[in-house]
Scaffold this motif. Structure first.
Motif, PDB file in Angstrom:
ATOM      1  N   ASP A  59       0.818  -1.212   0.000  1.00  0.00           N
ATOM      2  CA  ASP A  59       0.000   0.000   0.000  1.00  0.00           C
ATOM      3  C   ASP A  59       0.851   1.261   0.000  1.00  0.00           C
ATOM      4  O   ASP A  59       0.482   2.272  -0.616  1.00  0.00           O
ATOM      5  N   ASP A  60       1.979   1.209   0.676  1.00  0.00           N
ATOM      6  CA  ASP A  60       2.812   2.399   0.843  1.00  0.00           C
ATOM      7  C   ASP A  60       4.120   2.330   0.074  1.00  0.00           C
ATOM      8  O   ASP A  60       4.958   3.226   0.183  1.00  0.00           O
ATOM      9  N   ASN A  61       4.326   1.249  -0.694  1.00  0.00           N
ATOM     10  CA  ASN A  61       5.564   1.075  -1.444  1.00  0.00           C
ATOM     11  C   ASN A  61       5.265   0.410  -2.777  1.00  0.00           C
ATOM     12  O   ASN A  61       4.180  -0.136  -2.990  1.00  0.00           O
ATOM     13  N   LYS A  62       6.238   0.464  -3.651  1.00  0.00           N
ATOM     14  CA  LYS A  62       6.229  -0.376  -4.841  1.00  0.00           C
ATOM     15  C   LYS A  62       7.184  -1.540  -4.547  1.00  0.00           C
ATOM     16  O   LYS A  62       8.399  -1.350  -4.523  1.00  0.00           O
ATOM     17  N   VAL A  63       6.621  -2.699  -4.302  1.00  0.00           N
ATOM     18  CA  VAL A  63       7.408  -3.832  -3.814  1.00  0.00           C
ATOM     19  C   VAL A  63       7.831  -4.721  -4.972  1.00  0.00           C
ATOM     20  O   VAL A  63       7.021  -5.054  -5.849  1.00  0.00           O
ATOM     21  N   ALA A  64       9.094  -5.105  -4.981  1.00  0.00           N
ATOM     22  CA  ALA A  64       9.613  -6.123  -5.895  1.00  0.00           C
ATOM     23  C   ALA A  64      10.193  -7.252  -5.050  1.00  0.00           C
ATOM     24  O   ALA A  64      10.847  -7.004  -4.037  1.00  0.00           O
ATOM     25  N   ILE A  65       9.933  -8.485  -5.459  1.00  0.00           N
ATOM     26  CA  ILE A  65      10.326  -9.657  -4.679  1.00  0.00           C
ATOM     27  C   ILE A  65      11.345 -10.475  -5.460  1.00  0.00           C
ATOM     28  O   ILE A  65      11.169 -10.714  -6.663  1.00  0.00           O
ATOM     29  N   GLN A 242      -3.564 -15.548  -2.735  1.00  0.00           N
ATOM     30  CA  GLN A 242      -3.849 -14.737  -1.553  1.00  0.00           C
ATOM     31  C   GLN A 242      -4.379 -13.345  -1.909  1.00  0.00           C
ATOM     32  O   GLN A 242      -4.470 -12.479  -1.039  1.00  0.00           O
ATOM     33  N   GLY A 243      -4.705 -13.126  -3.201  1.00  0.00           N
ATOM     34  CA  GLY A 243      -5.319 -11.864  -3.602  1.00  0.00           C
ATOM     35  C   GLY A 243      -4.361 -10.757  -3.954  1.00  0.00           C
ATOM     36  O   GLY A 243      -4.745  -9.579  -3.993  1.00  0.00           O
ATOM     37  N   ILE A 244      -3.090 -11.074  -4.219  1.00  0.00           N
ATOM     38  CA  ILE A 244      -2.088 -10.069  -4.582  1.00  0.00           C
ATOM     39  C   ILE A 244      -1.755 -10.227  -6.059  1.00  0.00           C
ATOM     40  O   ILE A 244      -1.437 -11.325  -6.527  1.00  0.00           O
ATOM     41  N   ASP A 245      -1.815  -9.143  -6.794  1.00  0.00           N
ATOM     42  CA  ASP A 245      -1.601  -9.174  -8.239  1.00  0.00           C
ATOM     43  C   ASP A 245      -0.107  -9.265  -8.533  1.00  0.00           C
ATOM     44  O   ASP A 245       0.567  -8.257  -8.756  1.00  0.00           O
ATOM     45  N   ALA A 246       0.389 -10.476  -8.571  1.00  0.00           N
ATOM     46  CA  ALA A 246       1.824 -10.716  -8.761  1.00  0.00           C
ATOM     47  C   ALA A 246       2.111 -11.100 -10.205  1.00  0.00           C
ATOM     48  O   ALA A 246       1.263 -11.669 -10.895  1.00  0.00           O
ATOM     49  N   GLU A 247       3.316 -10.794 -10.644  1.00  0.00           N
ATOM     50  CA  GLU A 247       3.755 -11.152 -11.999  1.00  0.00           C
ATOM     51  C   GLU A 247       5.108 -11.848 -11.932  1.00  0.00           C
ATOM     52  O   GLU A 247       6.063 -11.334 -11.333  1.00  0.00           O
ATOM     53  N   TYR A 248       5.186 -13.009 -12.523  1.00  0.00           N
ATOM     54  CA  TYR A 248       6.446 -13.746 -12.605  1.00  0.00           C
ATOM     55  C   TYR A 248       7.352 -13.071 -13.637  1.00  0.00           C
ATOM     56  O   TYR A 248       6.952 -12.802 -14.770  1.00  0.00           O
ATOM     57  N   VAL A 249       8.596 -12.770 -13.226  1.00  0.00           N
ATOM     58  CA  VAL A 249       9.567 -12.110 -14.101  1.00  0.00           C
ATOM     59  C   VAL A 249      10.823 -12.957 -14.169  1.00  0.00           C
ATOM     60  O   VAL A 249      11.507 -13.158 -13.157  1.00  0.00           O
ATOM     61  N   SER A 250      11.119 -13.462 -15.347  1.00  0.00           N
ATOM     62  CA  SER A 250      12.348 -14.227 -15.559  1.00  0.00           C
ATOM     63  C   SER A 250      13.415 -13.309 -16.136  1.00  0.00           C
ATOM     64  O   SER A 250      13.133 -12.479 -17.005  1.00  0.00           O
ATOM     65  N   LEU A 251      14.632 -13.457 -15.668  1.00  0.00           N
ATOM     66  CA  LEU A 251      15.735 -12.591 -16.098  1.00  0.00           C
ATOM     67  C   LEU A 251      16.733 -13.320 -16.989  1.00  0.00           C
ATOM     68  O   LEU A 251      17.884 -12.901 -17.108  1.00  0.00           O
ATOM     69  N   GLU A 252      16.293 -14.394 -17.630  1.00  0.00           N
ATOM     70  CA  GLU A 252      17.221 -15.196 -18.418  1.00  0.00           C
ATOM     71  C   GLU A 252      17.848 -14.423 -19.570  1.00  0.00           C
ATOM     72  O   GLU A 252      18.971 -14.708 -19.972  1.00  0.00           O
ATOM     73  N   ASP A 253      17.129 -13.450 -20.129  1.00  0.00           N
ATOM     74  CA  ASP A 253      17.632 -12.706 -21.290  1.00  0.00           C
ATOM     75  C   ASP A 253      17.914 -11.250 -20.942  1.00  0.00           C
ATOM     76  O   ASP A 253      17.936 -10.391 -21.827  1.00  0.00           O
ATOM     77  N   ILE A 254      18.146 -10.949 -19.666  1.00  0.00           N
ATOM     78  CA  ILE A 254      18.285  -9.563 -19.240  1.00  0.00           C
ATOM     79  C   ILE A 254      19.713  -9.041 -19.325  1.00  0.00           C
ATOM     80  O   ILE A 254      19.941  -7.834 -19.400  1.00  0.00           O
ATOM     81  N   VAL A 255      20.700  -9.940 -19.333  1.00  0.00           N
ATOM     82  CA  VAL A 255      22.098  -9.508 -19.278  1.00  0.00           C
ATOM     83  C   VAL A 255      22.449  -8.750 -20.552  1.00  0.00           C
ATOM     84  O   VAL A 255      22.305  -9.287 -21.663  1.00  0.00           O
ATOM     85  N   PRO A 256      22.909  -7.495 -20.432  1.00  0.00           N
ATOM     86  CA  PRO A 256      23.238  -6.704 -21.623  1.00  0.00           C
ATOM     87  C   PRO A 256      24.516  -7.212 -22.283  1.00  0.00           C
ATOM     88  O   PRO A 256      25.346  -7.864 -21.635  1.00  0.00           O
ATOM     89  N   PRO A 257      24.697  -6.930 -23.573  1.00  0.00           N
ATOM     90  CA  PRO A 257      25.940  -7.352 -24.255  1.00  0.00           C
ATOM     91  C   PRO A 257      27.154  -6.733 -23.586  1.00  0.00           C
ATOM     92  O   PRO A 257      27.121  -5.585 -23.121  1.00  0.00           O
ATOM     93  N   VAL A 291       2.931  -6.726  -8.695  1.00  0.00           N
ATOM     94  CA  VAL A 291       4.082  -6.995  -7.840  1.00  0.00           C
ATOM     95  C   VAL A 291       4.997  -7.988  -8.566  1.00  0.00           C
ATOM     96  O   VAL A 291       4.631  -9.150  -8.745  1.00  0.00           O
ATOM     97  N   PRO A 292       6.176  -7.559  -9.015  1.00  0.00           N
ATOM     98  CA  PRO A 292       7.052  -8.483  -9.736  1.00  0.00           C
ATOM     99  C   PRO A 292       7.710  -9.486  -8.794  1.00  0.00           C
ATOM    100  O   PRO A 292       8.186  -9.128  -7.714  1.00  0.00           O
ATOM    101  N   VAL A 293       7.710 -10.740  -9.213  1.00  0.00           N
ATOM    102  CA  VAL A 293       8.396 -11.806  -8.485  1.00  0.00           C
ATOM    103  C   VAL A 293       9.555 -12.244  -9.371  1.00  0.00           C
ATOM    104  O   VAL A 293       9.348 -12.872 -10.415  1.00  0.00           O
ATOM    105  N   VAL A 294      10.762 -11.911  -8.970  1.00  0.00           N
ATOM    106  CA  VAL A 294      11.923 -11.950  -9.861  1.00  0.00           C
ATOM    107  C   VAL A 294      12.823 -13.129  -9.539  1.00  0.00           C
ATOM    108  O   VAL A 294      13.150 -13.384  -8.370  1.00  0.00           O
ATOM    109  N   THR A 295      13.264 -13.809 -10.580  1.00  0.00           N
ATOM    110  CA  THR A 295      14.215 -14.909 -10.393  1.00  0.00           C
ATOM    111  C   THR A 295      15.569 -14.351  -9.975  1.00  0.00           C
ATOM    112  O   THR A 295      16.078 -13.403 -10.580  1.00  0.00           O
TER     113      THR A 295
END
Length: 608
Positions: A59-65, A242-257, A291-295
């Motif tokens: 409610d009071d933050n933008k949470v990333a997990i 549990q009623g929280i709008d979470a999104e699974y975020v995979s970082l497999e292709d995130i590493v920059p060249p 709410v992003p759920v990050v690998t």
């Protein structure tokens, strides 16, 4: 071979879930808060994380997990340990064993990037839910949470290699956890499909590795990374249940060249991690109010993630994420209330430390306390982001803050002078202020005492009358050849004493000793421990070293060697391991002046 890449697109809330899911704050002025949960927390307290931690912050933050791989019902059944075991088994030759003899679950459909649902291509009955309902009796599943569309494969069923049985264990552990934690049948069904698909990918990946009889460093990264992917999909499903709008975020292709030169023995430059942090921040900002759920696994790092970072890459990922999002705070959730003045399992009078400096936390990590890896801590601290250690079982507790401002530690100390001198300032009042400040400095005490057990001490004495300039060089080159990390060292012109961990295999240690004997006579002392007294600006603590060693002498604790760190915030000595607990309690009481009846006063900077 490559890992399956989940879709980056987001879908609307699936049917069957609550219409008003709890989301992150949409206030543009609200800052991000990064929460990292370890494998034990994800394995044992998933529901508590969702209901008592995340729900109270969004409610009071933008949470990333950020999540580590789940722990298992036993340490051997931890996901990472099982993945490492499966990788090892893929390269081990053995006679095939029948599936029925193994007693393990029979694998379902096959396919490099996907797997079918239970019972789709074979004669096995679909498993039942905890309430006895067949999965096949459910209505059609809603749009996927994780961005995948199931791909059915097919293969015959026959004998299984050892790694396939281990993959079954990984699957069964995660499916059992899902059925225990999730009530919504649509969410549960989709999660089970995801677990099945990922485990079938792993099975095929290991089968290919077995055929070519090789697992490259990058392939091993991909295998280990599956643990974080499974854990984050599990937590995403639990949060949505549990009623929280979470999104699974995979970082497999995130590493920059990265165009720089990669040397296996050398760490990647800070510029690489800075660009990675920026990429992580941009990716998570795409999640909107979800709410992003990050690998914790962040893909193919140049030179291999495990080689460059090690198994602590999840903590590093959370720190880089905090930097990329310019977070207000990085929270690392464990199963303890924070950092203590000593190990509370060994010292009953240990007290929680509310605020600690980064240097102190680093020293405690080096010398036996599991805090935060110094390199991970550096990423957040250099951007002035505080790191808070909190207990998932006690979410309302304040925890311990590793504060980037070195003055914050002094401000938290009850011995610090806090009153303001009134105007006008008389000569008498200045004199009283000087005396008060001097008294405050005299009362400053160390922060904590820690012990590192399972230590071996090597003493090398030169056997030459005229010591050559190469005496020390010969010793250090030998240590480098064997890849030995020295915890403590004490030197003179003709003598070197070193304390190292006893993790070296006996044969390797014997070869090391034989090589060191070329420089002089070598004596070995086993079953030792390093006792370290840590405190900010200990060089100003007059008499603290004398008090430490006098206390040990009065307690009949013999000292094998003594060393003071170059940072001057710790004094360490090596003692017999059997005296470790006694020495801890003696130093904790005398040097930190914490007695059983004490309720406040961190001599070691404020504790509660």
């Amino acid at each position: 071979m490559s890992t399956p890449s989940p879709s980056s697109s987001r879908s609307s809330s699936p049917p069957g879930t609550p219409p008003n899911l709890h989301q992150n704050s949409i206030d543009p002025e609200v800052k991000w808060l990064v929460q990292k949960f370890g494998g034990t927390s994800v394995g044992k307290f998933a529901l508590k994380i969702a209901a008592d931690v995340v729900a109270n912050y969004i409610d009071d933050n933008k949470v990333a997990i950020v999540c580590s791989a789940r722990s298992g019902s036993t340490k051997a059944l931890g996901t990472t340990n099982l993945l490492l075991r499966a990788a090892s088994e893929a390269l081990t030759r053995r006679k095939p064993a029948s599936a029925s003899a193994s007693g393990a679950a029979t694998p379902v459909s096959r396919g490099l990037f996907g797997a079918g649902s239970y019972g789709s291509d074979n004669n096995h009955s679909p498993p039942t839910s905890p309430k006895g309902r067949s999965r096949s009796s459910r209505s059609s599943s809603p749009p996927p949470l994780f961005g995948f569309t199931p791909i059915n494969g097919n293969s015959g069923v026959g004998s299984q290699p050892d790694f396939s049985i281990t993959v079954d264990i990984i699957r069964n552990e995660h499916v059992a956890a899902a059925r225990t934690s999730i009530n919504d049948p649509h969410i549960l069904k989709e999660l089970e499909d995801e677990i099945e698909r990922d485990c079938e990918w792993l099975r095929n990946f290991l089968l290919a590795a077995k055929i070519i009889d090789e697992i490259s460093p990058r392939s091993r990264d991909n295998i280990i990374g599956l643990g974080e992917r499974l854990a984050c999909k599990f937590m995403t499903a639990v949060l949505r249940d549990q009623g929280i709008d979470a999104e699974y975020v995979s970082l497999e292709d995130i590493v920059p060249p990265y165009d720089g030169e990669i040397v296996a023995e050398k760490a990647l430059p800070q510029e690489f991690y800075d660009s990675l942090a920026a990429a992580l921040g941009e990716r998570l900002k795409q999640c909107g109010a979800r709410v992003p759920v990050v690998t914790g696994f962040f893909g193919p790092v140049p030179g291999s993630l495990l080689r460059q970072v090690g198994r602590g890459y999840t903590d590093l990922c959370s720190a880089l994420l905090a930097v990329g999002l310019e977070a207000s705070e990085l929270q690392i959730w464990k199963e303890v209330d924070g950092i203590f003045t000593a190990d509370p399992r060994k010292v009953p009078t240990a007290r929680l430390i509310p605020v600690i400096s980064p240097d102190e936390a680093a020293e405690l990590t080096y010398y036996g306390s599991e805090v935060v890896h110094p390199f991970t801590m550096e990423q957040a601290i250099r951007r002035k982001i505080p790191i808070r250690i909190k207990n998932v079982e006690n979410p309302r507790g304040g925890g311990t803050v590793i504060h980037p401002d070195p003055e914050a530690d002094e401000l938290a100390s009850p011995t610090t002078l806090t009153h303001v001198v009134p105007e006008p300032v008389s000569l008498a009042s200045l004199h009283r202020l000087a005396l008060a400040t001097e008294e405050s400095q005299r009362k400053r005490l160390p922060t904590a005492v820690t012990i590192k057990e399972h230590i071996v001490v090597l003493n090398i004495n030169s056997n030459r009358k005229s010591v050559s300039h190469g005496f020390l060089a010969g010793i250090f080159s030998t240590l480098d050849k064997f890849g030995v990390v020295v915890d403590l060292i004490s030197t003179s012109e003709v003598h070197v004493s070193m304390a190292i961990g006893d993790s070296l295999p006996p044969k390797v240690l014997d070869r090391l000793i034989k090589a060191l004997k070329q420089n002089g006579t070598v004596s070995v002392h086993r079953d030792m421990a390093i006792l370290s007294l840590v405190g900010h600006q200990m060089r100003n603590m007059v008499g603290i070293a004398g008090l430490m060693f006098t206390t040990l002498a009065q307690g009949n604790v013999n000292i094998e060697m003594i060393s003071q760190g170059a940072s001057e915030i710790n004094i360490s000595c090596v003692i017999d391991e059997r005296d470790a607990v006694k020495a801890l309690n003696l130093i904790h009481q005398s040097c930190l002046q914490i007695k059983p009846e004490t309720s406040r006063g961190r001599g070691a900077h404020a504790f509660v």
